[in-house]
Design a protein around this motif. Structure first.
Motif, PDB file in Angstrom:
ATOM      1  N   ALA A   4       0.857  -1.191   0.000  1.00 58.20           N
ATOM      2  CA  ALA A   4       0.000   0.000   0.000  1.00 58.20           C
ATOM      3  C   ALA A   4       0.890   1.236   0.000  1.00 58.20           C
ATOM      4  CB  ALA A   4      -0.919  -0.002   1.224  1.00 58.20           C
ATOM      5  N   GLY A   5       0.555   2.202  -0.864  1.00 58.19           N
ATOM      6  CA  GLY A   5       1.368   3.402  -0.973  1.00 58.19           C
ATOM      7  C   GLY A   5       2.394   3.323  -2.087  1.00 58.19           C
ATOM      8  N   THR A   6       2.290   2.287  -2.921  1.00 56.08           N
ATOM      9  CA  THR A   6       3.205   2.145  -4.051  1.00 56.08           C
ATOM     10  C   THR A   6       2.407   2.091  -5.351  1.00 56.08           C
ATOM     11  OG1 THR A   6       3.194  -0.275  -3.943  1.00 56.08           O
ATOM     12  CG2 THR A   6       4.856   0.885  -2.632  1.00 56.08           C
ATOM     13  N   ILE A   7       3.125   2.177  -6.459  1.00 54.48           N
ATOM     14  CA  ILE A   7       2.492   2.124  -7.785  1.00 54.48           C
ATOM     15  C   ILE A   7       2.594   0.704  -8.329  1.00 54.48           C
ATOM     16  CG2 ILE A   7       2.744   2.877 -10.182  1.00 54.48           C
ATOM     17  CD1 ILE A   7       3.410   5.632  -9.187  1.00 54.48           C
ATOM     18  N   ILE A   8       1.538   0.267  -9.007  1.00 53.86           N
ATOM     19  CA  ILE A   8       1.507  -1.081  -9.564  1.00 53.86           C
ATOM     20  C   ILE A   8       1.051  -1.011 -11.017  1.00 53.86           C
ATOM     21  CG2 ILE A   8      -0.881  -1.519  -8.838  1.00 53.86           C
ATOM     22  CD1 ILE A   8      -0.050  -4.421  -8.291  1.00 53.86           C
ATOM     23  N   ASN A   9       1.600  -1.868 -11.847  1.00 52.00           N
ATOM     24  CA  ASN A   9       1.149  -2.022 -13.227  1.00 52.00           C
ATOM     25  C   ASN A   9       0.193  -3.201 -13.279  1.00 52.00           C
ATOM     26  OD1 ASN A   9       2.693   0.028 -14.673  1.00 52.00           O
ATOM     27  ND2 ASN A   9       4.494  -1.170 -14.091  1.00 52.00           N
ATOM     28  N   TYR A  12      -2.079   3.605  -8.253  1.00 53.53           N
ATOM     29  CA  TYR A  12      -1.532   3.736  -6.899  1.00 53.53           C
ATOM     30  C   TYR A  12      -2.339   2.839  -5.969  1.00 53.53           C
ATOM     31  CZ  TYR A  12      -0.411   6.043  -2.437  1.00 53.53           C
ATOM     32  OH  TYR A  12      -0.030   6.327  -1.151  1.00 53.53           O
ATOM     33  N   ILE A  13      -1.662   1.997  -5.196  1.00 49.33           N
ATOM     34  CA  ILE A  13      -2.369   1.122  -4.245  1.00 49.33           C
ATOM     35  C   ILE A  13      -2.741   1.963  -3.030  1.00 49.33           C
ATOM     36  CG2 ILE A  13      -2.263  -0.967  -2.845  1.00 49.33           C
ATOM     37  CD1 ILE A  13      -0.203  -2.071  -4.748  1.00 49.33           C
ATOM     38  N   LYS A  14      -4.018   2.305  -2.939  1.00 48.41           N
ATOM     39  CA  LYS A  14      -4.486   3.213  -1.893  1.00 48.41           C
ATOM     40  C   LYS A  14      -4.755   2.506  -0.582  1.00 48.41           C
ATOM     41  CE  LYS A  14      -7.711   7.079  -1.353  1.00 48.41           C
ATOM     42  NZ  LYS A  14      -8.819   7.815  -2.003  1.00 48.41           N
ATOM     43  N   ASP A  15      -5.304   1.290  -0.676  1.00 52.36           N
ATOM     44  CA  ASP A  15      -5.668   0.592   0.560  1.00 52.36           C
ATOM     45  C   ASP A  15      -5.763  -0.898   0.285  1.00 52.36           C
ATOM     46  OD1 ASP A  15      -6.369   0.210   3.172  1.00 52.36           O
ATOM     47  OD2 ASP A  15      -8.471   0.783   2.932  1.00 52.36           O
ATOM     48  N   VAL A  16      -5.391  -1.703   1.282  1.00 52.31           N
ATOM     49  CA  VAL A  16      -5.525  -3.161   1.222  1.00 52.31           C
ATOM     50  C   VAL A  16      -6.220  -3.596   2.498  1.00 52.31           C
ATOM     51  CG1 VAL A  16      -4.331  -5.365   1.026  1.00 52.31           C
ATOM     52  CG2 VAL A  16      -3.390  -3.341  -0.115  1.00 52.31           C
ATOM     53  N   ARG A  17      -7.384  -4.223   2.347  1.00 51.02           N
ATOM     54  CA  ARG A  17      -8.175  -4.614   3.523  1.00 51.02           C
ATOM     55  C   ARG A  17      -8.449  -6.113   3.498  1.00 51.02           C
ATOM     56  NH1 ARG A  17     -12.997  -0.347   2.559  1.00 51.02           N
ATOM     57  NH2 ARG A  17     -11.728   1.517   2.176  1.00 51.02           N
ATOM     58  N   ARG A  18      -8.446  -6.708   4.686  1.00 51.95           N
ATOM     59  CA  ARG A  18      -8.839  -8.109   4.815  1.00 51.95           C
ATOM     60  C   ARG A  18     -10.329  -8.133   5.149  1.00 51.95           C
ATOM     61  NH1 ARG A  18      -5.892 -12.776   6.391  1.00 51.95           N
ATOM     62  NH2 ARG A  18      -4.139 -11.559   7.203  1.00 51.95           N
ATOM     63  N   GLU A  19     -11.142  -8.618   4.223  1.00 52.94           N
ATOM     64  CA  GLU A  19     -12.591  -8.651   4.413  1.00 52.94           C
ATOM     65  C   GLU A  19     -13.095 -10.085   4.343  1.00 52.94           C
ATOM     66  OE1 GLU A  19     -14.583  -5.966   1.806  1.00 52.94           O
ATOM     67  OE2 GLU A  19     -13.564  -4.183   2.591  1.00 52.94           O
ATOM     68  N   GLN A  20     -14.385 -10.274   4.675  1.00 49.90           N
ATOM     69  CA  GLN A  20     -14.981 -11.605   4.731  1.00 49.90           C
ATOM     70  C   GLN A  20     -14.901 -12.311   3.382  1.00 49.90           C
ATOM     71  OE1 GLN A  20     -16.078 -12.779   7.649  1.00 49.90           O
ATOM     72  NE2 GLN A  20     -16.478 -14.802   6.790  1.00 49.90           N
ATOM     73  N   PHE A  58      -7.722  -1.696  -3.199  1.00 50.30           N
ATOM     74  CA  PHE A  58      -8.330  -0.513  -3.806  1.00 50.30           C
ATOM     75  C   PHE A  58      -7.244   0.354  -4.433  1.00 50.30           C
ATOM     76  CE2 PHE A  58     -11.182  -1.819  -0.369  1.00 50.30           C
ATOM     77  CZ  PHE A  58     -12.374  -1.937  -1.065  1.00 50.30           C
ATOM     78  N   LEU A  59      -7.449   0.678  -5.696  1.00 47.94           N
ATOM     79  CA  LEU A  59      -6.478   1.456  -6.459  1.00 47.94           C
ATOM     80  C   LEU A  59      -6.987   2.881  -6.677  1.00 47.94           C
ATOM     81  CD1 LEU A  59      -5.649  -1.221  -9.182  1.00 47.94           C
ATOM     82  CD2 LEU A  59      -4.549  -0.891  -6.967  1.00 47.94           C
ATOM     83  N   SER A  60      -6.069   3.755  -7.062  1.00 47.00           N
ATOM     84  CA  SER A  60      -6.450   5.139  -7.319  1.00 47.00           C
ATOM     85  C   SER A  60      -5.513   5.747  -8.353  1.00 47.00           C
ATOM     86  CB  SER A  60      -6.393   5.962  -6.027  1.00 47.00           C
ATOM     87  OG  SER A  60      -6.642   7.332  -6.305  1.00 47.00           O
ATOM     88  N   ARG A  61      -6.091   6.634  -9.180  1.00 45.19           N
ATOM     89  CA  ARG A  61      -5.282   7.447 -10.090  1.00 45.19           C
ATOM     90  C   ARG A  61      -5.493   8.937  -9.807  1.00 45.19           C
ATOM     91  NH1 ARG A  61      -2.981   5.787 -14.590  1.00 45.19           N
ATOM     92  NH2 ARG A  61      -3.785   7.511 -15.867  1.00 45.19           N
ATOM     93  N   THR A  62      -6.355   9.243  -8.839  1.00 48.93           N
ATOM     94  CA  THR A  62      -6.624  10.648  -8.500  1.00 48.93           C
ATOM     95  C   THR A  62      -5.948  11.071  -7.198  1.00 48.93           C
ATOM     96  OG1 THR A  62      -8.640  10.081  -7.284  1.00 48.93           O
ATOM     97  CG2 THR A  62      -8.871  10.537  -9.645  1.00 48.93           C
ATOM     98  N   ALA A  63      -5.398  10.135  -6.441  1.00 45.42           N
ATOM     99  CA  ALA A  63      -4.786  10.466  -5.152  1.00 45.42           C
ATOM    100  C   ALA A  63      -3.561  11.361  -5.356  1.00 45.42           C
ATOM    101  CB  ALA A  63      -4.383   9.189  -4.414  1.00 45.42           C
ATOM    102  N   PRO A  64      -3.372  12.371  -4.492  1.00 43.11           N
ATOM    103  CA  PRO A  64      -2.161  13.196  -4.590  1.00 43.11           C
ATOM    104  C   PRO A  64      -0.884  12.365  -4.482  1.00 43.11           C
ATOM    105  CG  PRO A  64      -3.767  14.218  -3.119  1.00 43.11           C
ATOM    106  CD  PRO A  64      -4.283  12.851  -3.441  1.00 43.11           C
ATOM    107  N   GLU A  65      -0.956  11.284  -3.701  1.00 40.22           N
ATOM    108  CA  GLU A  65       0.226  10.438  -3.522  1.00 40.22           C
ATOM    109  C   GLU A  65       0.650   9.763  -4.831  1.00 40.22           C
ATOM    110  OE1 GLU A  65      -2.107  10.687   0.283  1.00 40.22           O
ATOM    111  OE2 GLU A  65      -2.572  10.163  -1.798  1.00 40.22           O
ATOM    112  N   PHE A  66      -0.325   9.545  -5.733  1.00 40.53           N
ATOM    113  CA  PHE A  66      -0.009   8.934  -7.024  1.00 40.53           C
ATOM    114  C   PHE A  66       0.957   9.822  -7.800  1.00 40.53           C
ATOM    115  CE2 PHE A  66      -1.590   7.896 -11.518  1.00 40.53           C
ATOM    116  CZ  PHE A  66      -0.749   6.802 -11.637  1.00 40.53           C
TER     117      PHE A  66
END
Length: 542
Positions: free
Chosen positions: A142-147, A189-197, A203-211
């Motif tokens: 999370a917080g890195t760029i992925i192709n 940009y990998i914005k968040d990784v959650r462990r769900e049921q 969750f990815l993003s292309r609008t985040a300032p961090e991207f």
């Protein structure tokens, strides 16, 4: 089919094949097989029994065992899986509570239903192992760029293949009206990784300032090496962005390094962001100076910073107003995001009118309350006096510097101001007592009669009421709602009570009432004794 009639090595071969296909540990598949066989055995021998299956990792031989645990007589509930100490004596030597009696039982026949159930257990376990592997792989990314590779689109959300699973690029995280077709390559940009049921959700993003910040890190070696740091990013995705950078090497220009030769570096980022225009701004620790840079290309005449309210007033020439605000307020909005301050922009003419109005208001105050003529009242205002308290309690020397004011005049001015204040205090106290204010609040140090009246009108009538107040309820503050900063009016805000002063008064009230131990409010003494100073959270009122 009995398990013994099958090729025992086939279990291990199947486990290894599944593990290779799913890229998981073969031991997890074998454990799933053991659990599925145990369930099948329970359906044959009885669900109440504690039946366990162990598969030899070398030979593939499956051993079925029944386990019974020794318990106290009064705790015996399950006769199929538990034994009392007396019952266990026929199987064990000197049995104790907690011991287990384990006996091997014949393997079961796997009927069609049992085999199907076993298959479901194995598939479920394999699926869980895949999900755990995917989560472990991506939780630290999370917080890195992925192709990624686009697989499909669902209700505007883009589902992409990230190798070990799928990730989602929500429609509100896409730039403008981006659209993708299956098979397209996409950088996110990998914005968040959650462990769900239902499994790990990426969750990815292309609008985040961090991207944008990560893209610059990839294009500008100086940022990657830490010579240049990105201090702040503000974006209007797909349209315009501002980025504040600082260099820790005096020989390197941070703006020039980010722009690159003939704009090659910044252009690579612009192309990835669908032509988003980027303003690269030199960072400055002095916030007004940084804001002036952030509002470029507009020219700024004057900046007034209110640190307590986190607001800043910017004065610009009339012809620069539209440029400073930008199309649909874009320029000032991005500058506000970049600095973290609310910005009020006004023209020089508007600022002049406002100051004139303040001057006239203060002049009228002194004329009406001190019985002065207009000229003398204007002299007071021109010297910086804003209210009666300043005139009444200021050092007399500060009045003597005014033209035409001698010692007798200064004494008369201060006497008049004090008489007016005394009368105002008397009236305020009368009104407060009529509203039911108790002496405990009236006599509380730090509160003027006008403050007591304001509190009474807000329903605070006792010292206990005052002690339950929050500092922001007294001094005012700001709250962020849906991304917008909203003003919270304080009861004592018009008396220029700061948050720190409000907090001190509330804590003092709590100490007087015995709600708080005064020793807990002495971090300096604790620090001198070698203890650690409490954090802000520990010092904050409950």
């Amino acid at each position: 089919m009995a398990i013994t009639s099958a090729n025992q090595l086939e279990l291990l071969q199947t486990a290894e094949a599944v593990a290779r296909e799913k890229m998981i540990d073969p031991g997890l598949v074998v454990e799933a097989m053991e659990e599925s066989l145990a369930r099948a055995a329970k359906s044959r021998y009885g669900a109440e029994m504690d039946i366990r299956v162990s598969i030899d990792r070398r030979t593939g031989r499956a051993t079925f065992t029944r386990v019974r645990t020794v318990v106290e007589d009064e705790e015996l509930e399950n006769y199929q899986a538990e034994l009392t100490v007396e019952q266990a004596k026929q199987y064990l030597d000197d049995p104790k509570v907690g011991d287990q009696y384990i006996e091997e039982i014949p393997p079961v026949e796997l009927g069609r239903i049992a085999a199907q159930s076993a298959k479901q257990v194995i598939l479920q376990k394999v699926r869980e192992a895949e999900r755990d592997k995917q989560y472990e792989e991506f939780k630290d990314r999370a917080g890195t760029i992925i192709n990624a590779l686009v697989k499909r689109e669902e209700y505007g959300n883009v589902i992409v293949d990230v190798g070990a699973g799928e990730a989602v690029l929500r429609r509100n995280e896409k730039i403008g009206r981006e659209s993708y077709r299956p098979g397209d390559r996409i950088r996110c940009y990998i914005k968040d990784v959650r462990r769900e049921q239902r499994g790990p959700q990426i969750f990815l993003s292309r609008t985040a300032p961090e991207f944008m910040a990560e893209l610059f890190k990839m294009e500008v070696p100086e940022i990657y090496e830490g010579i240049i740091e990105i201090k702040a990013v503000a974006r209007d995705p797909g349209s315009r962005a501002k980025i504040g950078v600082v260099s820790y090497d005096g020989s390197i220009d941070p703006v020039g390094a980010c722009v690159g030769m003939r704009g090659s570096r910044v252009q690579a980022v612009v192309n990835e962001l669908q032509g988003e225009k980027i303003d690269i701004i030199p960072w400055n620790e002095d916030m007004p100076t940084f804001l002036v840079n952030a509002l470029q290309p507009a020219e700024v005449s004057k900046v007034v910073l209110d640190e307590d309210a986190e607001r800043i007033e910017v004065v610009v020439p009339e012809e620069q107003l539209s440029l400073a605000i930008g199309r649909r307020g874009q320029n000032v909005r991005l500058a506000s995001q970049l600095t973290g301050l609310d910005i009020d922009i006004m023209t020089e003419e508007e600022e002049s009118k406002r100051r004139q109005a303040e001057f006239e208001e203060r002049t009228k105050l002194f004329m009406d309350t001190l019985d002065l003529d207009e000229f003398f009242a204007q002299l007071l205002v021109s010297e910086g006096f804003t209210n009666l308290e300043e005139v009444a309690y200021v050092e007399q020397d500060e009045l003597l510097v005014i033209d035409g004011v001698d010692e007798g005049t200064a004494q008369e001015l201060q006497a008049r101001a004090r008489d007016v204040l005394d009368e105002q205090n008397r009236v305020a106290l009368e009104k407060a007592r009529e509203l039911g204010v108790e002496d405990s609040l009236v006599n509380f140090e730090g509160l003027t009669p006008a403050m007591v009246l304001a509190l009474a009108e807000d329903g605070v009538k006792t010292l206990e009421d005052f002690a339950t107040c929050a500092d922001w309820e007294l001094a005012g503050g700001w709250t962020t709602v849906n991304g917008e900063r909203v003003k919270d009016d304080g009861v004592l805000e018009k008396f220029d009570v700061s948050l720190e002063e409000a907090q001190d008064m509330v804590m003092t009230a709590r100490v007087l009432l015995g709600w708080v131990d005064p020793d807990d409010l002495m971090p300096e003494a604790a620090a001198e004794d070698g203890g650690e100073e409490p954090s802000e959270e520990e010092q904050a009122p409950a």
